[in-house]
Design a protein around this motif. Sequence first.
Motif, PDB file in Angstrom:
ATOM      1  N   LYS A 182       0.924  -1.385   0.149  1.00 29.20           N
ATOM      2  CA  LYS A 182      -0.010  -0.412  -0.078  1.00 29.20           C
ATOM      3  C   LYS A 182       0.660   1.266  -0.186  1.00 29.20           C
ATOM      4  CE  LYS A 182      -3.949   1.875   2.814  1.00 29.20           C
ATOM      5  NZ  LYS A 182      -4.624   1.314   4.029  1.00 29.20           N
ATOM      6  N   ASP A 183       0.290   2.153  -0.636  1.00 35.38           N
ATOM      7  CA  ASP A 183       1.319   3.337  -1.232  1.00 35.38           C
ATOM      8  C   ASP A 183       1.325   4.331   0.029  1.00 35.38           C
ATOM      9  OD1 ASP A 183       3.276   5.287  -2.060  1.00 35.38           O
ATOM     10  OD2 ASP A 183       1.688   6.107  -3.070  1.00 35.38           O
ATOM     11  N   ASN A 184       0.823   3.544   1.282  1.00 30.91           N
ATOM     12  CA  ASN A 184       1.376   4.640   2.645  1.00 30.91           C
ATOM     13  C   ASN A 184       2.627   3.695   3.262  1.00 30.91           C
ATOM     14  OD1 ASN A 184       0.344   2.403   3.247  1.00 30.91           O
ATOM     15  ND2 ASN A 184      -1.733   3.620   5.032  1.00 30.91           N
ATOM     16  N   ILE A 185       2.880   2.971   3.055  1.00 26.41           N
ATOM     17  CA  ILE A 185       4.165   2.108   3.371  1.00 26.41           C
ATOM     18  C   ILE A 185       5.627   2.851   3.038  1.00 26.41           C
ATOM     19  CG2 ILE A 185       4.785  -0.059   4.004  1.00 26.41           C
ATOM     20  CD1 ILE A 185       2.401  -1.015   3.535  1.00 26.41           C
ATOM     21  N   ARG A 187      14.666   6.576   4.990  1.00 22.13           N
ATOM     22  CA  ARG A 187      14.781   4.630   5.119  1.00 22.13           C
ATOM     23  C   ARG A 187      13.589   4.198   4.942  1.00 22.13           C
ATOM     24  NH1 ARG A 187      16.857   7.285   8.907  1.00 22.13           N
ATOM     25  NH2 ARG A 187      15.490   7.972  10.108  1.00 22.13           N
ATOM     26  N   ASP A 188      13.891   2.456   4.414  1.00 16.50           N
ATOM     27  CA  ASP A 188      12.354   1.550   4.521  1.00 16.50           C
ATOM     28  C   ASP A 188      11.696   1.799   5.728  1.00 16.50           C
ATOM     29  OD1 ASP A 188      13.042   1.088   1.830  1.00 16.50           O
ATOM     30  OD2 ASP A 188      14.093  -1.150   2.684  1.00 16.50           O
ATOM     31  N   ALA A 189      10.330   2.038   5.889  1.00 10.41           N
ATOM     32  CA  ALA A 189       9.705   1.237   6.844  1.00 10.41           C
ATOM     33  C   ALA A 189      10.140   0.098   7.098  1.00 10.41           C
ATOM     34  CB  ALA A 189       7.798   1.217   6.290  1.00 10.41           C
ATOM     35  N   PHE A 190       9.673  -0.157   8.822  1.00 13.15           N
ATOM     36  CA  PHE A 190       9.685  -2.056   9.386  1.00 13.15           C
ATOM     37  C   PHE A 190       9.727  -3.426   8.528  1.00 13.15           C
ATOM     38  CE2 PHE A 190       9.945  -5.251  11.875  1.00 13.15           C
ATOM     39  CZ  PHE A 190      10.917  -4.864  12.846  1.00 13.15           C
ATOM     40  N   VAL A 191       8.050  -2.596   8.021  1.00 14.98           N
ATOM     41  CA  VAL A 191       7.671  -3.539   7.781  1.00 14.98           C
ATOM     42  C   VAL A 191       8.525  -4.225   6.200  1.00 14.98           C
ATOM     43  CG1 VAL A 191       5.652  -2.859   6.397  1.00 14.98           C
ATOM     44  CG2 VAL A 191       5.150  -5.336   7.318  1.00 14.98           C
ATOM     45  N   VAL A 192       8.894  -3.209   5.596  1.00 10.86           N
ATOM     46  CA  VAL A 192       9.440  -2.939   3.770  1.00 10.86           C
ATOM     47  C   VAL A 192      11.116  -4.061   4.270  1.00 10.86           C
ATOM     48  CG1 VAL A 192      10.135  -2.280   2.073  1.00 10.86           C
ATOM     49  CG2 VAL A 192       8.339  -1.597   3.407  1.00 10.86           C
ATOM     50  N   SER A 212       4.618  -4.054  13.259  1.00  8.46           N
ATOM     51  CA  SER A 212       5.655  -2.555  13.213  1.00  8.46           C
ATOM     52  C   SER A 212       4.897  -1.244  12.506  1.00  8.46           C
ATOM     53  CB  SER A 212       7.224  -2.535  13.571  1.00  8.46           C
ATOM     54  OG  SER A 212       7.645  -0.429  13.440  1.00  8.46           O
ATOM     55  N   ARG A 213       5.247  -0.133  13.121  1.00 13.84           N
ATOM     56  CA  ARG A 213       3.603   0.983  12.181  1.00 13.84           C
ATOM     57  C   ARG A 213       4.905   1.794  11.980  1.00 13.84           C
ATOM     58  NH1 ARG A 213      -0.314   1.064  16.030  1.00 13.84           N
ATOM     59  NH2 ARG A 213       1.323   1.548  17.190  1.00 13.84           N
ATOM     60  N   ASN A 214       6.393   1.727  12.212  1.00 17.74           N
ATOM     61  CA  ASN A 214       7.752   2.649  11.694  1.00 17.74           C
ATOM     62  C   ASN A 214       7.113   2.579  10.609  1.00 17.74           C
ATOM     63  OD1 ASN A 214       9.105   4.075  12.453  1.00 17.74           O
ATOM     64  ND2 ASN A 214      10.916   2.799  12.396  1.00 17.74           N
ATOM     65  N   GLY A 215       7.305   3.812   9.903  1.00 16.68           N
ATOM     66  CA  GLY A 215       8.022   4.079   8.756  1.00 16.68           C
ATOM     67  C   GLY A 215       6.702   3.963   7.639  1.00 16.68           C
ATOM     68  N   ILE A 216       5.366   3.933   8.522  1.00 16.20           N
ATOM     69  CA  ILE A 216       3.686   4.167   7.872  1.00 16.20           C
ATOM     70  C   ILE A 216       3.507   5.468   7.696  1.00 16.20           C
ATOM     71  CG2 ILE A 216       2.283   2.687   7.565  1.00 16.20           C
ATOM     72  CD1 ILE A 216       3.219   0.217   8.428  1.00 16.20           C
ATOM     73  N   ILE A 217       3.106   6.010   6.795  1.00 16.18           N
ATOM     74  CA  ILE A 217       2.357   7.090   6.989  1.00 16.18           C
ATOM     75  C   ILE A 217       1.091   7.031   8.477  1.00 16.18           C
ATOM     76  CG2 ILE A 217       0.448   8.629   6.133  1.00 16.18           C
ATOM     77  CD1 ILE A 217       2.836   8.769   4.278  1.00 16.18           C
ATOM     78  N   PRO A 218       0.916   7.623   8.848  1.00 16.84           N
ATOM     79  CA  PRO A 218      -0.381   7.244  10.064  1.00 16.84           C
ATOM     80  C   PRO A 218      -1.333   7.921  10.171  1.00 16.84           C
ATOM     81  CG  PRO A 218       1.270   9.253  11.013  1.00 16.84           C
ATOM     82  CD  PRO A 218       1.628   8.601  10.134  1.00 16.84           C
ATOM     83  N   LEU A 219      -2.474   7.383   9.966  1.00 24.23           N
ATOM     84  CA  LEU A 219      -3.890   7.763  10.941  1.00 24.23           C
ATOM     85  C   LEU A 219      -4.456   7.735  12.553  1.00 24.23           C
ATOM     86  CD1 LEU A 219      -7.041   6.729   9.545  1.00 24.23           C
ATOM     87  CD2 LEU A 219      -6.785   7.884  11.597  1.00 24.23           C
ATOM     88  N   ALA A 220      -4.081   6.757  13.105  1.00 20.11           N
ATOM     89  CA  ALA A 220      -4.047   6.890  14.520  1.00 20.11           C
ATOM     90  C   ALA A 220      -3.464   5.824  15.495  1.00 20.11           C
ATOM     91  CB  ALA A 220      -5.603   6.622  14.867  1.00 20.11           C
ATOM     92  N   HIS A 221      -2.580   6.092  16.115  1.00 19.77           N
ATOM     93  CA  HIS A 221      -1.389   4.964  16.716  1.00 19.77           C
ATOM     94  C   HIS A 221      -2.339   4.020  17.702  1.00 19.77           C
ATOM     95  CE1 HIS A 221      -1.154   8.042  19.500  1.00 19.77           C
ATOM     96  NE2 HIS A 221      -1.464   7.299  20.329  1.00 19.77           N
ATOM     97  N   SER A 222      -3.631   4.375  17.751  1.00 18.74           N
ATOM     98  CA  SER A 222      -3.989   4.117  19.080  1.00 18.74           C
ATOM     99  C   SER A 222      -4.175   2.445  18.689  1.00 18.74           C
ATOM    100  CB  SER A 222      -5.510   4.653  19.376  1.00 18.74           C
ATOM    101  OG  SER A 222      -4.946   5.153  20.287  1.00 18.74           O
ATOM    102  N   GLN A 223      -4.805   1.832  17.309  1.00 21.33           N
ATOM    103  CA  GLN A 223      -5.703   1.433  16.044  1.00 21.33           C
ATOM    104  C   GLN A 223      -4.200   0.930  15.052  1.00 21.33           C
ATOM    105  OE1 GLN A 223      -9.783   2.836  17.896  1.00 21.33           O
ATOM    106  NE2 GLN A 223      -9.727   2.168  14.938  1.00 21.33           N
ATOM    107  N   ASP A 224      -4.116   1.394  14.310  1.00 23.30           N
ATOM    108  CA  ASP A 224      -3.155   1.024  12.871  1.00 23.30           C
ATOM    109  C   ASP A 224      -2.539   0.123  13.295  1.00 23.30           C
ATOM    110  OD1 ASP A 224      -4.015   3.784  11.804  1.00 23.30           O
ATOM    111  OD2 ASP A 224      -2.006   5.048  12.496  1.00 23.30           O
ATOM    112  N   THR A 225      -2.151  -0.791  12.046  1.00 25.24           N
ATOM    113  CA  THR A 225      -1.778  -1.164  12.048  1.00 25.24           C
ATOM    114  C   THR A 225      -1.051  -2.083  10.379  1.00 25.24           C
ATOM    115  OG1 THR A 225      -1.153  -4.148  11.989  1.00 25.24           O
ATOM    116  CG2 THR A 225      -3.349  -3.264  12.001  1.00 25.24           C
ATOM    117  N   ALA A 226      -0.781  -2.841  10.058  1.00 24.27           N
ATOM    118  CA  ALA A 226      -0.262  -3.245   9.192  1.00 24.27           C
ATOM    119  C   ALA A 226      -0.756  -4.776   8.373  1.00 24.27           C
ATOM    120  CB  ALA A 226       1.241  -3.034   7.909  1.00 24.27           C
ATOM    121  N   GLY A 227      -1.111  -5.580   7.175  1.00 23.35           N
ATOM    122  CA  GLY A 227      -1.308  -6.694   7.473  1.00 23.35           C
ATOM    123  C   GLY A 227      -1.405  -7.466   6.628  1.00 23.35           C
TER     124      GLY A 227
END
Length: 648
Positions: free
Chosen positions: A163-166, A190-195, A292-307
Amino acid sequence: MGRGGTESGWMTSALTTTAALHDLKAVVEEAKNVNLDDVPAPYSDNVKHALGKVKHITPHSTVEKINEARLALRVALDAMTVDLDQATIADLQTMVKAGKLTYEKLVHMYLARIDLYDKHTVKLNAVSVINPHAIASARHCDAAVRADASQAEGMFGIPVLIKDNIGTAAADGMPTTAGSIALANHYPERDAFVVTQLRKAGAIILGKTNLSEFANFITYGMWNGYSTLKGQVLNPYLPGVLNVGGSSSGSGAAGAAALAAITVGTETSGSILSPATKNSLVGLKPTVGLISRNGIIPLAHSQDTAGPMGRNVFDVAVLLTVMQGYDPGDQYVNMGVDNEIVVDEAYLKEHMKDYTAYLSKDGLKGKALGVYKSPDKENAPDLYAAFQKVLRVLEEQGANIVYAADGGDMEDELPAAPDTKVLFYDFKQDIEKYIHSQTKPILASDHQTVIKSLQDVIDYNARHLDVLKYGQTILQECAGYDMTPGSKDTLTAQEHRAADIRFSRKNGINYLLTKYSLDALIGFKEVTTMIAAMAGYPSITVPVGYHTAEGSNGLPIHLQITGDAFTEADLIGMGYALEQAAQVRIAPGMAVKDRLKALIDDAEATDASGKEVDAALAAYHSNFASQREVDEAADAIQKGTHSPNTFF
């Protein structure tokens, strides 16, 4: 949209007519050397059909039409090697080990599908940019497998769209935009952690997918899958008609159309589960903190996740296994903001698993599943009947279906959800923190304006209202909050988050799981999405059928299974057992039906009838009819068509 020069040949629109015809001839010659009598139908039929369409190409045809004919034939020929609509990651790796497929060939196959379906025929608009280094990465993986065939395992060499927010490092040449014209030239250092995790596993980042702008958090009333920068994503099952789901819309459409082996989405509340459901995919929204959400353009740290989002549970398990991992840079998780669990390195490593070990047809045996909400029998009888059928399948596989104490839905036992604005408060501080953390200037679409704050995004958008189709009311609202430490808004945000946690965990999911001794909650239509998102708990959605009611357009039907924190392994086991028992997913036909529709309209205008008209109507209304089947129906209804002089 700038594509950049790549060795993939993805920029077919730049070809001259002479060059396009030359490329087409090369593919035609390849097809002529294939003994189609040795190829199973419908693969041989599709090649013959594609060759038949080539006969309509003349030296006066447009480059677009020439390329479309070449790509259709190319994809038909490739399917004789491997059917990418059906193949699992394990199937691909088996072929690589056997020397029947290379990763480079696989990348070219996906690029051809992207060119055909995303840019030429149905124009899904799911892919925003291609990685110019994808083929070089594939060649590197091929060399590694030649040296050691055992490397062909897991995600090694497997093309994935993200996804183009990663975030991807600037060296890759792909911007990270969230679909915004204000971030159009954002190249993180840098790459996002998931990348990083994907690269570490040897996966090939094929490119990035379009999305609902700012993860569907820019304005109200915007269509799912729309971004100002890249436009509207379409659902491959019925482009322009069926909702594509948001905000991981491009990942959903690209996954369904097999434009990559598997895709990555992100979710705050439904943005993996919704497009997975709408595009008949398996989607898994993990526990917040597992990835990890590190390096992903965020919406809300309380609920964000990649998958992961895939065409089957096996592939989802493979991808989730490599995506997970402890990251000290994901500070919100490590701070223990969930008020109950401090997700430190030791805790996370204890809960990480090889999820492929849980792929068992017995995954439902002995599981107690609580019915969170049933479809309305009176207002949605076909959905209700489908739900009852799925419940029987679950029971046949050894699951125990549990209803609330009064025999009804468990949702009815819960208090009303609190009216909170956690996402708004989080977004204001998270997007500002993200922008300020970037070491390279973020340039807007004019290549000059530097974005240094959320207000800069709003101001830039305001200067380009001619392209800002739906406005930016949410961004404007968020900009008005004061999230400095100790401010009224910060204190209110903390109160709202605490209310969300009480509702979704102690008084919600955990209350039901404990009271009824459940392993998970189940339901159709993403009924557990919001409460699981608030809790940060995992859910998996699995295809179980398609709507049959008149006017439903064959919309996919899914069962969503939600569990406690870090129960992904159990969810994958249950999802796999259901998938294997149901075996219902059908790939989209992705056919252009304009000609067929015109012929049907003409027939209806003259009150024509007969089996040809009936067959044409069936093909037109089917989400699964291939281009060959649609064209054959059109030919049948249009009797005596005269073919033009041909070039081939």
